[in-house]
Write a protein that holds these residues in place. Structure first.
Motif, PDB file in Angstrom:
ATOM      1  N   PRO A  41      85.321  -1.876  99.412  1.00 53.23           N
ATOM      2  CA  PRO A  41      86.717  -2.364  99.413  1.00 53.23           C
ATOM      3  C   PRO A  41      87.131  -2.776  98.002  1.00 53.23           C
ATOM      4  CG  PRO A  41      85.454  -3.331 101.224  1.00 53.23           C
ATOM      5  CD  PRO A  41      84.465  -2.625 100.350  1.00 53.23           C
ATOM      6  N   GLU A  42      88.026  -2.037  97.391  1.00 57.94           N
ATOM      7  CA  GLU A  42      88.363  -2.254  95.981  1.00 57.94           C
ATOM      8  C   GLU A  42      88.874  -3.659  95.690  1.00 57.94           C
ATOM      9  OE1 GLU A  42      90.851  -0.146  92.340  1.00 57.94           O
ATOM     10  OE2 GLU A  42      90.658   0.839  94.299  1.00 57.94           O
ATOM     11  N   PRO A  43      89.687  -4.281  96.546  1.00 62.46           N
ATOM     12  CA  PRO A  43      90.159  -5.634  96.239  1.00 62.46           C
ATOM     13  C   PRO A  43      89.021  -6.655  96.101  1.00 62.46           C
ATOM     14  CG  PRO A  43      91.495  -4.652  97.974  1.00 62.46           C
ATOM     15  CD  PRO A  43      90.321  -3.754  97.783  1.00 62.46           C
ATOM     16  N   LEU A  44      87.874  -6.381  96.721  1.00 64.54           N
ATOM     17  CA  LEU A  44      86.756  -7.328  96.689  1.00 64.54           C
ATOM     18  C   LEU A  44      85.733  -7.017  95.606  1.00 64.54           C
ATOM     19  CD1 LEU A  44      86.004  -7.620 100.526  1.00 64.54           C
ATOM     20  CD2 LEU A  44      87.315  -9.205  99.097  1.00 64.54           C
ATOM     21  N   LEU A  45      85.809  -5.851  94.994  1.00 63.04           N
ATOM     22  CA  LEU A  45      84.730  -5.402  94.122  1.00 63.04           C
ATOM     23  C   LEU A  45      84.533  -6.324  92.924  1.00 63.04           C
ATOM     24  CD1 LEU A  45      82.561  -3.362  93.516  1.00 63.04           C
ATOM     25  CD2 LEU A  45      84.293  -1.897  92.422  1.00 63.04           C
ATOM     26  N   GLU A  46      85.613  -6.670  92.238  1.00 55.50           N
ATOM     27  CA  GLU A  46      85.476  -7.519  91.057  1.00 55.50           C
ATOM     28  C   GLU A  46      84.897  -8.880  91.416  1.00 55.50           C
ATOM     29  OE1 GLU A  46      89.233  -7.728  89.153  1.00 55.50           O
ATOM     30  OE2 GLU A  46      89.283  -5.601  88.621  1.00 55.50           O
ATOM     31  N   GLU A  47      85.445  -9.506  92.455  1.00 56.68           N
ATOM     32  CA  GLU A  47      84.967 -10.820  92.875  1.00 56.68           C
ATOM     33  C   GLU A  47      83.508 -10.756  93.320  1.00 56.68           C
ATOM     34  OE1 GLU A  47      85.848 -14.100  96.413  1.00 56.68           O
ATOM     35  OE2 GLU A  47      87.309 -12.525  95.984  1.00 56.68           O
ATOM     36  N   ASN A  48      83.165  -9.727  94.082  1.00 58.48           N
ATOM     37  CA  ASN A  48      81.793  -9.597  94.572  1.00 58.48           C
ATOM     38  C   ASN A  48      80.802  -9.285  93.457  1.00 58.48           C
ATOM     39  OD1 ASN A  48      82.303  -8.226  97.945  1.00 58.48           O
ATOM     40  ND2 ASN A  48      82.849 -10.184  97.035  1.00 58.48           N
ATOM     41  N   MET A  49      81.236  -8.541  92.440  1.00 63.62           N
ATOM     42  CA  MET A  49      80.344  -8.281  91.307  1.00 63.62           C
ATOM     43  C   MET A  49      79.989  -9.586  90.590  1.00 63.62           C
ATOM     44  SD  MET A  49      78.994  -5.383  90.619  1.00 63.62           S
ATOM     45  CE  MET A  49      78.468  -5.886  88.989  1.00 63.62           C
ATOM     46  N   GLU A  50      80.971 -10.477  90.440  1.00 64.61           N
ATOM     47  CA  GLU A  50      80.689 -11.768  89.807  1.00 64.61           C
ATOM     48  C   GLU A  50      79.698 -12.583  90.638  1.00 64.61           C
ATOM     49  OE1 GLU A  50      81.685 -13.470  86.820  1.00 64.61           O
ATOM     50  OE2 GLU A  50      81.815 -11.328  86.414  1.00 64.61           O
ATOM     51  N   SER A  51      79.895 -12.598  91.946  1.00 63.62           N
ATOM     52  CA  SER A  51      78.981 -13.341  92.824  1.00 63.62           C
ATOM     53  C   SER A  51      77.585 -12.737  92.802  1.00 63.62           C
ATOM     54  CB  SER A  51      79.525 -13.346  94.258  1.00 63.62           C
ATOM     55  OG  SER A  51      80.764 -14.005  94.328  1.00 63.62           O
ATOM     56  N   ALA A  52      77.507 -11.405  92.830  1.00 64.95           N
ATOM     57  CA  ALA A  52      76.207 -10.735  92.809  1.00 64.95           C
ATOM     58  C   ALA A  52      75.494 -10.970  91.486  1.00 64.95           C
ATOM     59  CB  ALA A  52      76.373  -9.242  93.064  1.00 64.95           C
ATOM     60  N   LYS A  53      76.259 -10.985  90.395  1.00 67.72           N
ATOM     61  CA  LYS A  53      75.670 -11.253  89.083  1.00 67.72           C
ATOM     62  C   LYS A  53      75.114 -12.671  89.021  1.00 67.72           C
ATOM     63  CE  LYS A  53      78.097 -12.368  85.461  1.00 67.72           C
ATOM     64  NZ  LYS A  53      79.008 -12.357  84.292  1.00 67.72           N
ATOM     65  N   LEU A  54      75.870 -13.629  89.532  1.00 67.83           N
ATOM     66  CA  LEU A  54      75.407 -15.022  89.554  1.00 67.83           C
ATOM     67  C   LEU A  54      74.114 -15.141  90.353  1.00 67.83           C
ATOM     68  CD1 LEU A  54      75.899 -18.045  88.971  1.00 67.83           C
ATOM     69  CD2 LEU A  54      77.201 -18.133  91.121  1.00 67.83           C
ATOM     70  N   TYR A  55      74.068 -14.463  91.497  1.00 64.28           N
ATOM     71  CA  TYR A  55      72.853 -14.516  92.310  1.00 64.28           C
ATOM     72  C   TYR A  55      71.676 -13.880  91.571  1.00 64.28           C
ATOM     73  CZ  TYR A  55      69.527 -13.814  96.068  1.00 64.28           C
ATOM     74  OH  TYR A  55      68.385 -13.835  96.829  1.00 64.28           O
ATOM     75  N   ALA A  56      71.879 -12.710  90.988  1.00 61.68           N
ATOM     76  CA  ALA A  56      70.781 -11.980  90.343  1.00 61.68           C
ATOM     77  C   ALA A  56      70.241 -12.713  89.126  1.00 61.68           C
ATOM     78  CB  ALA A  56      71.245 -10.582  89.948  1.00 61.68           C
ATOM     79  N   CYS A  57      71.087 -13.461  88.445  1.00 65.46           N
ATOM     80  CA  CYS A  57      70.661 -14.119  87.200  1.00 65.46           C
ATOM     81  C   CYS A  57      70.272 -15.574  87.369  1.00 65.46           C
ATOM     82  CB  CYS A  57      71.777 -14.022  86.157  1.00 65.46           C
ATOM     83  SG  CYS A  57      72.207 -12.344  85.698  1.00 65.46           S
ATOM     84  N   THR A  58      70.599 -16.178  88.506  1.00 68.21           N
ATOM     85  CA  THR A  58      70.354 -17.608  88.692  1.00 68.21           C
ATOM     86  C   THR A  58      69.538 -17.913  89.936  1.00 68.21           C
ATOM     87  OG1 THR A  58      72.470 -18.065  87.615  1.00 68.21           O
ATOM     88  CG2 THR A  58      71.455 -19.871  88.828  1.00 68.21           C
ATOM     89  N   PHE A  59      69.951 -17.375  91.070  1.00 71.26           N
ATOM     90  CA  PHE A  59      69.276 -17.688  92.326  1.00 71.26           C
ATOM     91  C   PHE A  59      68.006 -16.857  92.509  1.00 71.26           C
ATOM     92  CE2 PHE A  59      73.430 -19.403  92.894  1.00 71.26           C
ATOM     93  CZ  PHE A  59      73.305 -20.445  93.805  1.00 71.26           C
ATOM     94  N   ASP A  60      68.054 -15.590  92.157  1.00 72.24           N
ATOM     95  CA  ASP A  60      66.877 -14.726  92.303  1.00 72.24           C
ATOM     96  C   ASP A  60      65.802 -15.152  91.297  1.00 72.24           C
ATOM     97  OD1 ASP A  60      65.505 -12.208  93.247  1.00 72.24           O
ATOM     98  OD2 ASP A  60      65.654 -11.801  91.101  1.00 72.24           O
ATOM     99  N   PRO A  61      64.564 -15.404  91.722  1.00 67.62           N
ATOM    100  CA  PRO A  61      63.539 -15.942  90.812  1.00 67.62           C
ATOM    101  C   PRO A  61      63.214 -15.036  89.629  1.00 67.62           C
ATOM    102  CG  PRO A  61      62.858 -16.196  93.100  1.00 67.62           C
ATOM    103  CD  PRO A  61      64.067 -15.321  93.107  1.00 67.62           C
ATOM    104  N   ILE A  62      63.064 -13.726  89.883  1.00 68.84           N
ATOM    105  CA  ILE A  62      62.706 -12.821  88.792  1.00 68.84           C
ATOM    106  C   ILE A  62      63.861 -12.703  87.807  1.00 68.84           C
ATOM    107  CG2 ILE A  62      62.080 -10.454  88.198  1.00 68.84           C
ATOM    108  CD1 ILE A  62      60.546 -10.282  90.808  1.00 68.84           C
TER     109      ILE A  62
END
Length: 382
Positions: A92-113
């Motif tokens: 869903p294009e309207p959600l892509l930008e917002e979801n990319m930011e959330s996914a980036k935050l998770y991958a760089c902060t919440f995910d241990p590796i």
């Protein structure tokens, strides 16, 4: 002239590209299409922009949900991959930008590796082959070999054994991914392991611990600092193991508990006219140079007893108000105190009951009661 037409924006870029060198073009494109910083959360959207796969860049399968988006980023970090194109045509294009930011935050902060390894994660949203796509670029503070070297543990119960192996191999750094992680005092753990394993750990290192990620799974990076070099400690290990092997041969396999205990005592006392002093390499100093304190004697004797199939505990307390360490041994089903340094001073091997431990203080609730008729071995006994 009716045959002359205005160049499109894409054609102008193509003409400029022919005139510029490859390096200049890459620099220009880098300035135009700058990505986002993991620290400030900003990004640039380029529309329309054709996402190109660079050499070595891979494409993901079609990503349709936030869970798939997040999984793609964490899989990149787990593999140490630097770039990838995520195909998001059905997202869903309207959600892509917002979801990319959330996914980036998770991958760089919440995910241990990711929290441990990622220095920066940037992305560009554009198109590839007429389809919506996201080009992701990751820079790392740790190498791919560092990431591949992470030891994965199924539970916190495996943590102590993993740290022991790292200490025995004299590693300077040990990184573990722990499922079901629990807060741990690693300084206390390292001291306990060094004390319990004098045959393989020559020096108790200083340890610092850093934990990464949030949630039940954490990545822990342990850094060990030694006074002696790895080569020196390995040489000490080999020499100490030879002494332990000799002690095992010295003990009679058919003897009773008391005979084996007294044989191990004789093996130790016959080696040196000992000097009472403290060393950062307690077992090596005691067994190779005859220098040790009450703790070194108790550590070494306890480990030799275990090798001989004897039960032997270490007791830490005080003697005449001074810090002191000694053993409790099991002899013919009864427990007795055994202070090797006192035996050395008295000149013979002897076990003592609780009542005979005047001047000693210890945690009585943490150890079995010592009673029965204590036995002695004089110089005349066989």
């Amino acid at each position: 002239n009716s045959h002359i037409r205005r160049l499109t924006d894409e054609e102008r870029v193509g003409e400029i590209a022919h005139m510029l060198s490859g390096a200049t073009l890459l620099l220009l494109l880098g300035l135009l299409f700058g990505g986002c910083s993991v620290f400030d959360g900003q990004y640039v959207r380029v529309t329309p922009h054709a996402v190109q796969s660079s050499q070595g860049q891979q494409e993901s399968a079609g990503i349709r949900t936030y869970a798939e988006l997040r999984a793609a980023l964490t899989e990149m970090t787990a593999a140490g991959r630097e770039s990838m194109v995520l195909l998001t045509q059905d997202y869903p294009e309207p959600l892509l930008e917002e979801n990319m930011e959330s996914a980036k935050l998770y991958a760089c902060t919440f995910d241990p590796i990711g929290a441990y390894a990622v220095e920066d994660l940037t992305y560009e949203i554009g198109t590839k082959g007429g389809q919506t796509a996201v080009a992701v670029t990751i820079s790392y503070r740790h190498s791919q070999s560092d990431i591949r070297g992470i030891v994965e543990l199924e539970s916190a119960d495996e943590l102590e054994a993993s740290v022991l192996q790292a200490m025995e191999q004299i590693e300077s750094r040990h990184v573990v991914l722990v499922h079901g992680y629990k807060d741990t005092d690693f300084g206390q753990m390292v001291q306990k392991l060094a004390q319990a394993n004098p045959k393989s750990i020559m020096e108790c290192p200083q340890v610092t611990a850093d934990a990464y990620g949030r949630g039940a799974t954490r990545l822990v990076e342990l850094t060990f600092s030694y006074e002696n070099s790895k080569d020196v400690l390995q040489q000490m290990q080999a020499q100490v193991r030879n002494v332990f092997d000799s002690a095992s041969l010295y003990v009679s396999g058919d003897g009773d508990d008391h005979q084996k205990l007294s044989q191990l005592y004789s093996f130790l006392m016959d080696r040196f006219n000992y000097t009472m002093d403290t060393s950062i390499t307690p077992s090596y100093s005691l067994l190779r140079h005859g220098v040790g304190d009450s703790r070194a004697f108790a550590m070494v004797f306890s480990a030799m007893c275990r090798d001989a199939g004897l039960e032997c505990l270490m007791v830490t307390g005080t003697k005449n108000a001074e810090p002191w360490t000694w053993n409790i041994v099991q002899d013919a089903g009864q427990y007795y105190h055994l202070d090797l340094t006192q035996c050395k001073e008295d000149g013979f091997f002897h076990e003592r009951t609780d009542d005979a431990m005047g001047g000693y203080v210890w945690d009585y609730s943490a150890f079995p009661a010592c009673g029965g008729a204590a036995r002695e071995t004089t110089a005349e006994e066989p």
